[in-house]
Scaffold this active site. Sequence first.
Site, PDB file in Angstrom:
ATOM      1  N   LYS A 202       0.847  -1.194   0.000  1.00 19.43           N
ATOM      2  CA  LYS A 202       0.000   0.000   0.000  1.00 19.43           C
ATOM      3  C   LYS A 202       0.883   1.245   0.000  1.00 19.43           C
ATOM      4  CE  LYS A 202      -1.978   2.517   3.179  1.00 19.43           C
ATOM      5  NZ  LYS A 202      -1.810   3.818   2.499  1.00 19.43           N
ATOM      6  N   GLU A 276      10.215   0.729  10.115  1.00 20.82           N
ATOM      7  CA  GLU A 276      11.149   1.830   9.833  1.00 20.82           C
ATOM      8  C   GLU A 276      10.377   3.098  10.162  1.00 20.82           C
ATOM      9  OE1 GLU A 276      14.249   1.693   8.800  1.00 20.82           O
ATOM     10  OE2 GLU A 276      14.484  -0.355   8.091  1.00 20.82           O
ATOM     11  N   CYS A 310      13.290  10.911   6.891  1.00 22.85           N
ATOM     12  CA  CYS A 310      13.303  10.345   8.244  1.00 22.85           C
ATOM     13  C   CYS A 310      14.644  10.539   8.924  1.00 22.85           C
ATOM     14  CB  CYS A 310      12.977   8.856   8.162  1.00 22.85           C
ATOM     15  SG  CYS A 310      13.957   7.979   6.938  1.00 22.85           S
ATOM     16  N   GLU A 407       9.851  15.128  15.744  1.00 29.43           N
ATOM     17  CA  GLU A 407      10.138  15.148  14.312  1.00 29.43           C
ATOM     18  C   GLU A 407       9.179  16.128  13.627  1.00 29.43           C
ATOM     19  OE1 GLU A 407       8.849  11.774  11.943  1.00 29.43           O
ATOM     20  OE2 GLU A 407      10.810  11.709  10.984  1.00 29.43           O
TER      21      GLU A 407
HETATM   22  P1  NAD Z   1       2.239   7.742   8.373  1.00 31.84           P
HETATM   23  O1  NAD Z   1       2.617   6.872   9.505  1.00 31.84           O
HETATM   24  O2  NAD Z   1       1.180   8.728   8.558  1.00 31.84           O
HETATM   25  O3  NAD Z   1       1.794   6.843   7.126  1.00 31.84           O
HETATM   26  C1  NAD Z   1       2.636   5.841   6.598  1.00 31.84           C
HETATM   27  C2  NAD Z   1       1.778   4.826   5.856  1.00 31.84           C
HETATM   28  O4  NAD Z   1       0.944   4.156   6.800  1.00 31.84           O
HETATM   29  C3  NAD Z   1       0.840   5.445   4.824  1.00 31.84           C
HETATM   30  O5  NAD Z   1       0.769   4.582   3.709  1.00 31.84           O
HETATM   31  C4  NAD Z   1      -0.488   5.494   5.561  1.00 31.84           C
HETATM   32  O6  NAD Z   1      -1.615   5.482   4.728  1.00 31.84           O
HETATM   33  C5  NAD Z   1      -0.409   4.220   6.385  1.00 31.84           C
HETATM   34  N1  NAD Z   1      -1.240   4.205   7.595  1.00 31.84           N
HETATM   35  C6  NAD Z   1      -1.729   5.254   8.288  1.00 31.84           C
HETATM   36  N2  NAD Z   1      -2.442   4.820   9.354  1.00 31.84           N
HETATM   37  C7  NAD Z   1      -2.379   3.459   9.327  1.00 31.84           C
HETATM   38  C8  NAD Z   1      -2.891   2.424  10.182  1.00 31.84           C
HETATM   39  N3  NAD Z   1      -3.602   2.707  11.266  1.00 31.84           N
HETATM   40  N4  NAD Z   1      -2.621   1.145   9.864  1.00 31.84           N
HETATM   41  C9  NAD Z   1      -1.875   0.839   8.779  1.00 31.84           C
HETATM   42  N5  NAD Z   1      -1.377   1.768   7.938  1.00 31.84           N
HETATM   43  C10 NAD Z   1      -1.609   3.064   8.215  1.00 31.84           C
HETATM   44  O7  NAD Z   1       3.605   8.409   7.876  1.00 31.84           O
HETATM   45  P2  NAD Z   1       3.808   9.425   6.683  1.00 31.84           P
HETATM   46  O8  NAD Z   1       3.364  10.759   7.136  1.00 31.84           O
HETATM   47  O9  NAD Z   1       3.272   8.859   5.422  1.00 31.84           O
HETATM   48  O10 NAD Z   1       5.392   9.387   6.508  1.00 31.84           O
HETATM   49  C11 NAD Z   1       6.251  10.139   7.250  1.00 31.84           C
HETATM   50  C12 NAD Z   1       6.861   9.310   8.368  1.00 31.84           C
HETATM   51  O11 NAD Z   1       7.553   8.191   7.822  1.00 31.84           O
HETATM   52  C13 NAD Z   1       7.899  10.111   9.130  1.00 31.84           C
HETATM   53  O12 NAD Z   1       7.736   9.893  10.505  1.00 31.84           O
HETATM   54  C14 NAD Z   1       9.213   9.526   8.648  1.00 31.84           C
HETATM   55  O13 NAD Z   1      10.270   9.678   9.555  1.00 31.84           O
HETATM   56  C15 NAD Z   1       8.842   8.095   8.422  1.00 31.84           C
HETATM   57  N6  NAD Z   1       9.783   7.437   7.502  1.00 31.84           N
HETATM   58  C16 NAD Z   1      10.677   6.545   8.011  1.00 31.84           C
HETATM   59  C17 NAD Z   1      11.618   5.959   7.165  1.00 31.84           C
HETATM   60  C18 NAD Z   1      12.632   4.988   7.702  1.00 31.84           C
HETATM   61  O14 NAD Z   1      13.248   4.287   6.907  1.00 31.84           O
HETATM   62  N7  NAD Z   1      12.827   4.913   9.009  1.00 31.84           N
HETATM   63  C19 NAD Z   1      11.631   6.258   5.806  1.00 31.84           C
HETATM   64  C20 NAD Z   1      10.709   7.184   5.319  1.00 31.84           C
HETATM   65  C21 NAD Z   1       9.783   7.764   6.184  1.00 31.84           C
END
Ligand code: NAD
Length: 503
Positions: A202, A276, A310, A407
């Site tokens: 997804k 991650e 991130c 963050e």
């Molecule tokens: P998010 O957690 O809001 O969403 C991430 C994904 O999870 C999206 O596809 C979203 O639709 C889905 N999602 C949301 N709620 C969910 C639930 N209850 N159950 C299952 N899936 C759900 O994060 P974001 O705003 O899309 O991305 C930014 C975050 O990602 C930042 O915190 C960043 O640091 C992190 N990130 C981490 C890495 C890493 O490798 N550590 C890499 C890239 C981004």
Amino acid sequence: MSQMKLHDQSDRSTQKSIPIDWSYAEAPENTSHATFLKSYGLFINGSFTNYDESQSFNSINPANGEVLYRCTEASEIDVDIAVKAARASFEGEWGNFSGTQRSHYLYRIARMLQERAREFAVLESMDGGKPIRESRDIDIPLAAAYFFYYAGWADKLPYAFPGKSSKPLGVCAQIIPWNFPLLMLAWKIAPALACGNTVVLKPAETTSLTALKFCELLQDIGLPNGVVNIVTGAGKTGEYLVQHPDIDKIAFTGSTGVGKLIQQSIAKRQISATFELGGKGAFILFDDAALNEAVEGIINAIFFNQGHVCCAGSRLLVQEGVAEKVIDLLKNRMQHLIIGDPLDKNTDIGAVNSKTQLETIQRYVATGIKEGASCYECSGSLPNSGYYFPPTLLTGVSQSSTVVQEEIFGPILTIQTFRTTDEAIEKANNTPYGLANGIWTDKGSKIFYVGSKLKSGVVWSNTYNKFDPTSPFGGYKESGKGREGGISGLHAYVKLVNNGGMN
Ligand code: NAD
């Protein structure tokens, strides 16, 4: 591309579905031949389902705030169909392939991504707002590199796990964020397929375009049906996927908050899961460093991809004696950053990914100022429409400031000073996160000492935000569990059994 196959719609038990409009929308003229559909169904079992107006959502171009295309919000039933397709493929054709056969497909994907890199780069920038220079030179070539790397492992797995036999886990549920859409897809799909798994992935709801375009590429290379399935949608779709009883693995990349929710929701299940999550990286600058180069490093550490990274170096820790000079150099350099159209190759800072994220950034900066920070921002004008935020410095902050601890995920750099090496280490480690940090110094011994004390999965020295498929990536503390990339990335997708010796 086989249009025949594209029109071959899979069964989907939803009402009121209407056929996808297969006429392509065109990216602006100066962006070569990047085309995309005005509306997309889901990619299940090798075909796109019908686009369903009644369960659709808009994807917005953050550079101008206009609708770019429409996607289907996958329901619980859709997710179930996708998981069943992945299961059938795992237990059928794909599951019986040898590593050599799997590697051929992965090499084909990698080569095709390289051939179509320009097109993918344009779409990535339109969909996510990142400067085309970054999509073109970093995101897409790296995505191809990850497929090449794991293609190389697919037929050599016994050498990755000496003394053990490996078995694939089965159906992998993969969820990715919006900041590096195609690259995060590559980090997830390439190792999973190399190890013999099938996937349901997804993408994030604001950036599904390159994942959907990637499905066309999979049809072109003839990947067997059901090996990769893409379900679009927001958090609810993610929940359906995570809660599905017939998945064998969860690989999640996203915020720490959602990561924790998922961990809670699967606590009673015996399921392999890797996370991650977020970060709050420190960029530690010592007074013996080459300061002009270090300033370039800081710019890259925090303003790369509008700070939607991130592992961004979002906290500058600068040694007291050079702090004033570094801040002056930084302010001067920031005034030369070009903010604007992501598709202009001269742009340094593109659009913030969404209105919601823009509001989050604005809220954090206001909180910082309320808690006593001084704010310095680039004075250049911002485009009139779309979502933009100027590169910003926050000084006068302390270790307990909200903007130092949490963050922000935007082009905001907090600045603190330190006197001794141990004080720098203490400050760098003093957040809930442990994803990445950077050290900038002329002294090799200092790099080794500080590097060994930093509690983060990644430590860069005299560089920042460098990625390579051979290197593991991942976090400690609230930044996650498990590693992606390198041989470690294979461990996340196999069951290992002792076989008493080298294979
Ligand atoms: P998010 O957690 O809001 O969403 C991430 C994904 O999870 C999206 O596809 C979203 O639709 C889905 N999602 C949301 N709620 C969910 C639930 N209850 N159950 C299952 N899936 C759900 O994060 P974001 O705003 O899309 O991305 C930014 C975050 O990602 C930042 O915190 C960043 O640091 C992190 N990130 C981490 C890495 C890493 O490798 N550590 C890499 C890239 C981004």
